[in-house]
Structures are given as C-alpha cells and as structure tokens.
Motif scaffolding. Structure first.
Motif, PDB file in Angstrom:
ATOM      1  N   LEU A   1      52.984  59.441  45.279  1.00 55.58           N
ATOM      2  CA  LEU A   1      52.840  58.200  46.047  1.00 55.58           C
ATOM      3  C   LEU A   1      52.558  58.422  47.531  1.00 55.58           C
ATOM      4  O   LEU A   1      52.005  57.541  48.187  1.00 55.58           O
ATOM      5  CB  LEU A   1      54.113  57.358  45.923  1.00 55.58           C
ATOM      6  CG  LEU A   1      54.421  56.771  44.559  1.00 55.58           C
ATOM      7  CD1 LEU A   1      55.816  56.147  44.553  1.00 55.58           C
ATOM      8  CD2 LEU A   1      53.373  55.737  44.189  1.00 55.58           C
ATOM      9  N   HIS A   2      52.981  59.575  48.067  1.00 52.76           N
ATOM     10  CA  HIS A   2      52.937  59.769  49.518  1.00 52.76           C
ATOM     11  C   HIS A   2      52.240  61.075  49.890  1.00 52.76           C
ATOM     12  O   HIS A   2      52.766  62.156  49.651  1.00 52.76           O
ATOM     13  CB  HIS A   2      54.356  59.764  50.095  1.00 52.76           C
ATOM     14  CG  HIS A   2      55.118  58.515  49.777  1.00 52.76           C
ATOM     15  ND1 HIS A   2      54.829  57.302  50.351  1.00 52.76           N
ATOM     16  CD2 HIS A   2      56.153  58.290  48.928  1.00 52.76           C
ATOM     17  CE1 HIS A   2      55.643  56.378  49.885  1.00 52.76           C
ATOM     18  NE2 HIS A   2      56.458  56.955  49.014  1.00 52.76           N
ATOM     19  N   ASP A   3      51.080  60.936  50.508  1.00 51.10           N
ATOM     20  CA  ASP A   3      50.312  62.108  50.944  1.00 51.10           C
ATOM     21  C   ASP A   3      51.122  62.942  51.927  1.00 51.10           C
ATOM     22  O   ASP A   3      51.744  62.404  52.846  1.00 51.10           O
ATOM     23  CB  ASP A   3      49.005  61.672  51.614  1.00 51.10           C
ATOM     24  CG  ASP A   3      48.015  61.084  50.631  1.00 51.10           C
ATOM     25  OD1 ASP A   3      48.122  61.405  49.429  1.00 51.10           O
ATOM     26  OD2 ASP A   3      47.156  60.303  51.070  1.00 51.10           O
ATOM     27  N   GLY A   4      51.096  64.234  51.740  1.00 55.40           N
ATOM     28  CA  GLY A   4      51.740  65.148  52.662  1.00 55.40           C
ATOM     29  C   GLY A   4      53.173  65.488  52.314  1.00 55.40           C
ATOM     30  O   GLY A   4      53.719  66.474  52.817  1.00 55.40           O
ATOM     31  N   LEU A   5      53.823  64.701  51.477  1.00 55.72           N
ATOM     32  CA  LEU A   5      55.231  64.963  51.161  1.00 55.72           C
ATOM     33  C   LEU A   5      55.413  66.321  50.483  1.00 55.72           C
ATOM     34  O   LEU A   5      56.388  67.024  50.742  1.00 55.72           O
ATOM     35  CB  LEU A   5      55.808  63.849  50.279  1.00 55.72           C
ATOM     36  CG  LEU A   5      57.295  63.949  49.965  1.00 55.72           C
ATOM     37  CD1 LEU A   5      58.132  63.888  51.242  1.00 55.72           C
ATOM     38  CD2 LEU A   5      57.714  62.849  49.000  1.00 55.72           C
ATOM     39  N   ALA A   6      54.463  66.721  49.663  1.00 54.11           N
ATOM     40  CA  ALA A   6      54.558  68.015  48.967  1.00 54.11           C
ATOM     41  C   ALA A   6      54.526  69.180  49.947  1.00 54.11           C
ATOM     42  O   ALA A   6      54.972  70.276  49.613  1.00 54.11           O
ATOM     43  CB  ALA A   6      53.428  68.163  47.960  1.00 54.11           C
ATOM     44  N   ASP A   7      54.028  68.952  51.161  1.00 50.76           N
ATOM     45  CA  ASP A   7      53.937  70.012  52.171  1.00 50.76           C
ATOM     46  C   ASP A   7      55.135  70.023  53.123  1.00 50.76           C
ATOM     47  O   ASP A   7      55.160  70.814  54.063  1.00 50.76           O
ATOM     48  CB  ASP A   7      52.653  69.848  52.978  1.00 50.76           C
ATOM     49  CG  ASP A   7      51.420  69.940  52.100  1.00 50.76           C
ATOM     50  OD1 ASP A   7      51.440  70.737  51.139  1.00 50.76           O
ATOM     51  OD2 ASP A   7      50.451  69.195  52.356  1.00 50.76           O
ATOM     52  N   ASN A   8      56.103  69.144  52.900  1.00 50.68           N
ATOM     53  CA  ASN A   8      57.275  69.071  53.777  1.00 50.68           C
ATOM     54  C   ASN A   8      58.235  70.217  53.445  1.00 50.68           C
ATOM     55  O   ASN A   8      58.680  70.343  52.304  1.00 50.68           O
ATOM     56  CB  ASN A   8      57.968  67.725  53.596  1.00 50.68           C
ATOM     57  CG  ASN A   8      59.064  67.495  54.620  1.00 50.68           C
ATOM     58  OD1 ASN A   8      59.951  68.318  54.782  1.00 50.68           O
ATOM     59  ND2 ASN A   8      58.994  66.359  55.282  1.00 50.68           N
ATOM     60  N   PRO A   9      58.573  71.060  54.436  1.00 52.63           N
ATOM     61  CA  PRO A   9      59.474  72.194  54.177  1.00 52.63           C
ATOM     62  C   PRO A   9      60.855  71.788  53.651  1.00 52.63           C
ATOM     63  O   PRO A   9      61.461  72.521  52.878  1.00 52.63           O
ATOM     64  CB  PRO A   9      59.598  72.879  55.543  1.00 52.63           C
ATOM     65  CG  PRO A   9      58.427  72.414  56.327  1.00 52.63           C
ATOM     66  CD  PRO A   9      58.065  71.064  55.809  1.00 52.63           C
ATOM     67  N   ALA A  10      61.340  70.625  54.030  1.00 55.48           N
ATOM     68  CA  ALA A  10      62.641  70.162  53.529  1.00 55.48           C
ATOM     69  C   ALA A  10      62.581  69.921  52.023  1.00 55.48           C
ATOM     70  O   ALA A  10      63.546  70.207  51.301  1.00 55.48           O
ATOM     71  CB  ALA A  10      63.076  68.891  54.255  1.00 55.48           C
ATOM     72  N   ILE A  11      61.460  69.438  51.537  1.00 56.84           N
ATOM     73  CA  ILE A  11      61.274  69.220  50.097  1.00 56.84           C
ATOM     74  C   ILE A  11      61.211  70.560  49.376  1.00 56.84           C
ATOM     75  O   ILE A  11      61.806  70.732  48.310  1.00 56.84           O
ATOM     76  CB  ILE A  11      60.020  68.365  49.824  1.00 56.84           C
ATOM     77  CG1 ILE A  11      60.187  66.960  50.421  1.00 56.84           C
ATOM     78  CG2 ILE A  11      59.698  68.306  48.346  1.00 56.84           C
ATOM     79  CD1 ILE A  11      61.313  66.130  49.807  1.00 56.84           C
ATOM     80  N   TRP A  12      60.520  71.528  49.966  1.00 51.44           N
ATOM     81  CA  TRP A  12      60.468  72.874  49.366  1.00 51.44           C
ATOM     82  C   TRP A  12      61.870  73.447  49.253  1.00 51.44           C
ATOM     83  O   TRP A  12      62.249  74.001  48.215  1.00 51.44           O
ATOM     84  CB  TRP A  12      59.649  73.830  50.209  1.00 51.44           C
ATOM     85  CG  TRP A  12      58.209  73.518  50.393  1.00 51.44           C
ATOM     86  CD1 TRP A  12      57.444  72.647  49.674  1.00 51.44           C
ATOM     87  CD2 TRP A  12      57.358  74.086  51.380  1.00 51.44           C
ATOM     88  NE1 TRP A  12      56.170  72.641  50.158  1.00 51.44           N
ATOM     89  CE2 TRP A  12      56.088  73.512  51.206  1.00 51.44           C
ATOM     90  CE3 TRP A  12      57.543  75.015  52.390  1.00 51.44           C
ATOM     91  CZ2 TRP A  12      55.001  73.844  52.007  1.00 51.44           C
ATOM     92  CZ3 TRP A  12      56.470  75.356  53.191  1.00 51.44           C
ATOM     93  CH2 TRP A  12      55.206  74.765  52.995  1.00 51.44           C
ATOM     94  N   ASN A  13      62.648  73.354  50.339  1.00 48.14           N
ATOM     95  CA  ASN A  13      64.011  73.889  50.337  1.00 48.14           C
ATOM     96  C   ASN A  13      64.886  73.193  49.306  1.00 48.14           C
ATOM     97  O   ASN A  13      65.693  73.828  48.622  1.00 48.14           O
ATOM     98  CB  ASN A  13      64.644  73.766  51.721  1.00 48.14           C
ATOM     99  CG  ASN A  13      64.025  74.704  52.726  1.00 48.14           C
ATOM    100  OD1 ASN A  13      63.430  75.720  52.368  1.00 48.14           O
ATOM    101  ND2 ASN A  13      64.139  74.365  54.000  1.00 48.14           N
TER     102      ASN A  13
END
Length: 165
Positions: free
Chosen positions: A145-157
């Motif tokens: 749904l949200h562009d760029g969220l997959a690139d957020n380091p907090a999401i990776w962590n």
C-alpha cells in the motif's frame, strides 16, 4: 486455532506527505496505519476485537511479538507452574489486553470484555507462530500500500528481530 486480523481505518488515514522510506520508529508505531485488530479462537468461536478505528495496527503486531517473547523468559518453559504476566496497554485509552502464561498455555483477557467471559486460551508455541505470521503478513500488506516502506531500516530490523517460525 488462533486467528489474528486487522482492518485499516478510513476515518484516520495516514498523512499523504508521509515519506515511508525514512519514517521514524515513533511514527511507524504510533502515528501511522490506524485501524482495528482482533484475536479469535476459531475452535471456541470467540474473539477479542477493537472497534475504535484509531489503533496503530503495526504497533499492535510489534507489541504482541514483544509480549510473546516476554512470556517465554522462564527457563523452565512449558514445564513452569509459575504464572508469567504481561499487559498490552493502548496509549489512547485505559483499556489493556492481559496475558498470563502457565504450563505453556497463555490466557488472554481484555478490559473491555465482560468479566463473565472466560479468557481466550492458546498454546504459547501457537501464539508465537501466529503473532509472527501476523506481523509479516501485515508488513507485506502495508508495503503493497505504501511506496518506500519496504526500504525503511526500522522495518528491516523488525522483520529480522521476529522471523517467521
């Protein structure tokens, strides 16, 4: 059998100018992705659900994974007769979900549920698996749904800290 689910609110949309790629943890946990959640025991046909519309669903999934790990701190694990307690409080209200683990089983009650209702009861192992699956499925939906969220380091962590089991 456990079922965890959510719905996003149309009343509390995310700000359109949000840069999800660089959104800080505070925003991810408390300001974005508002809606409602439910925990259901499909075998008993019972559930605990919110109907507020403002609950940050990513924060709920994150906090649930934290709580499941907190409940597993006793080195005796499922052999332990000592109850282990945890609470998930909702910042915008006084309501809480309460968790109690004993002998590998977790009872879940909610402040807003009638006191006469018995707690939802799940195996700790199943709750851990479902909480992590819920978190990863939610993140996948939010990334779509949200562009760029997959690139957020907090999401990776977050995904690395709570891998699927």
């Amino acid at each position: 059998m456990i079922e965890l689910g959510y719905s996003l609110s149309h009343r509390f949309p995310d700000p359109p100018q949000t840069d999800y790629r660089s959104a800080p943890v505070q925003a991810l946990r408390h300001d974005l992705f508002c809606g409602d959640v439910y925990l259901a025991d499909t075998a008993a046909d019972r559930e605990l659900s919110t109907a507020w519309g403002w609950l940050p669903v990513l924060d709920f999934a994150w906090a649930l994974c934290d709580i499941v790990e907190l409940l597993d701190r006793d080195p005796r694990g499922s052999r332990s007769a000592t109850p282990v307690h945890a609470e998930l409080d909702f910042t915008e209200s006084t309501d809480r979900l309460r968790f109690e683990r004993r002998f590998g089983w977790v009872d879940i009650t909610a402040d807003w549920a009638p006191a006469t209702e018995p707690p939802l009861n799940f195996s700790h192992t199943a709750l851990r698996r479902e909480a992590r699956d819920f978190l990863h499925d939610l993140i996948a939906d939010l990334v779509d749904l949200h562009d760029g969220l997959a690139d957020n380091p907090a999401i990776w962590n977050l995904q690395a800290r709570f891998p699927r089991v």
